[in-house]
Enzyme design. Structure first.
Site, mmCIF file in Angstrom:
data_model
loop_
_atom_site.group_PDB
_atom_site.id
_atom_site.type_symbol
_atom_site.label_atom_id
_atom_site.label_comp_id
_atom_site.label_asym_id
_atom_site.label_seq_id
_atom_site.Cartn_x
_atom_site.Cartn_y
_atom_site.Cartn_z
ATOM 1 N N HIS A 109 4.622 8.206 -9.477
ATOM 2 C CA HIS A 109 3.685 7.164 -9.039
ATOM 3 C C HIS A 109 2.530 6.908 -10.004
ATOM 4 C CE1 HIS A 109 5.948 6.824 -5.440
ATOM 5 N NE2 HIS A 109 5.329 7.725 -4.703
ATOM 6 N N HIS A 178 2.724 1.861 -0.829
ATOM 7 C CA HIS A 178 3.183 3.124 -0.241
ATOM 8 C C HIS A 178 2.634 3.330 1.174
ATOM 9 C CE1 HIS A 178 4.844 7.068 -0.098
ATOM 10 N NE2 HIS A 178 4.959 7.235 -1.408
ATOM 11 N N GLU A 309 9.633 1.578 0.602
ATOM 12 C CA GLU A 309 8.965 1.154 -0.625
ATOM 13 C C GLU A 309 9.927 0.319 -1.478
ATOM 14 O OE1 GLU A 309 7.165 4.946 -2.322
ATOM 15 O OE2 GLU A 309 8.242 5.622 -0.550
#
Length: 344
Positions: A109, A178, A309
């Protein structure tokens, strides 16, 4: 008719770089969403049940401090590259790039300080808010000055999230939001009674560090066949799964398409996910452990939320047969995801 308001939410400490964090409240007759200029975080999303009662269906915190401390990316936009990159490494034009390792042996991420941990510049729109930031060349090890715009717009029951980006050097990019959802309302226990379906004929098996092996496997005859709705708790039991944290491979194309649907029978709430993206990571909050104090002092135990996601496939930067994750100068990255809330 959507109304948009802005108000102060908190101030970053000097160590965090200082700066005012604002909250933007988008409200229609059926959905109310609050979005922060820190991390483009969806901090609240209230939607009606079949009796017309509103509940907040996303996990998060009441204060800015909750979001600036370590947490599992609640509600945030993550990037430059969402999900995992194997060993935090990739090669581009003969040059090797090393990223920060923050998830076992991998980069996750965006690294140590991804897009979720920075202040964005907001612009109020008639029915939403647009955030901008420049991610400088070399930030978190990534090449190129990357200009990024994230736009949230609310229309009736539909929240649209549009991501746009431009670069002056070739760079990998894959952006997603997210948010952790629980359609019973945040803080109300596990999501085992939710019924989930995902429009995907294949998924990506992963190794023990959650990196795709490279195989694109058919869902047919496996616990990953979610093409018909399954009740989550019973399904996990039936297939002896600890939970999901996998990319489902969507039908390729630039057009909007319905890719997932979740239904919560006790409240009647439904959520549909539509997107232009090539993949969707279905995650069932396997790493939540009840240690975080959330909104209204709620605790968030394992499997107390799910994430859907929309994004490129994980580790695509190291797998040439996966969808292209590179953005070149002169091109525009442009993807949209729509979340549609209803009752049944």
């Amino acid at each position: 008719m959507t109304t948009v308001r802005r108000e102060a939410f908190g101030r970053m400490s000097p160590e965090e770089g200082g700066g005012e964090v604002e909250k933007f409240i988008l409200q229609s007759d059926s959905v109310r969403v609050e979005i922060l200029s820190f991390g483009c975080i969806i901090s609240t999303l209230e939607t009606k049940d079949r009796d017309g009662q509103f509940s907040d269906v996303v996990l998060g915190f009441d204060t800015l401090e909750g979001y600036t401390r370590k947490h599992p990316f609640f509600g945030a936009v993550v990037g430059r590259v969402a999900n995992r990159i194997a060993n935090g490494r990739f090669s581009l034009d003969g040059k090797e790039y090393q990223l920060f390792i923050n998830n076992g042996p991998n980069s996750l991420h965006g690294g140590a300080k991804g897009f979720d941990k920075v202040l964005w510049s907001p612009q109020v729109l008639p029915n939403g808010v647009r955030f901008f930031r420049l991610s400088p060349d070399g930030e978190e090890g990534y090449p190129g000055d990357l200009k990024v715009w994230v736009t949230y717009t609310l229309s009736g029951r539909e929240l649209a999230i549009n991501y746009q980006a431009q670069t002056n050097k070739t760079t990998p990019i894959s952006l997603t939001n997210h948010a952790y959802f629980n359609l019973a309302g945040q803080g109300s226990g596990d999501v085992y009674d939710h019924e989930v379906s995902i429009e995907a004929d294949s998924y990506l098996p992963v190794d023990d560090t959650k990196i795709p092996t490279g195989e694109v496997a058919a869902v047919q005859g496996t616990g990953f066949d979610l093409r018909q709705p399954v009740e989550l708790g019973k399904h996990l039991q039936k297939f002896h799964l600890d939970g999901f944290d996998h990319n489902f491979c969507l039908h390729q194309g630039q057009d909007r398409r319905l890719v997932a649907r979740v239904f919560h029978p006790p409240t009647g709430r439904t959520m549909e996910v539509h997107t232009t993206q090539p993949g969707i990571q279905f995650y069932t909050g396997n790493n939540l452990d009840g240690s975080l104090k959330g909104k209204g002092a709620a605790t968030y135990p394992k499997h107390s939320a799910f994430c859907l996601e929309t994004q490129n496939w994980p580790d695509a930067v190291n797998k040439p047969h996966f969808p292209n994750v590179m953005l070149h100068p002169g091109e525009e990255y442009n993807h949209t995801t729509w979340l549609v809330f209803n009752t049944a």
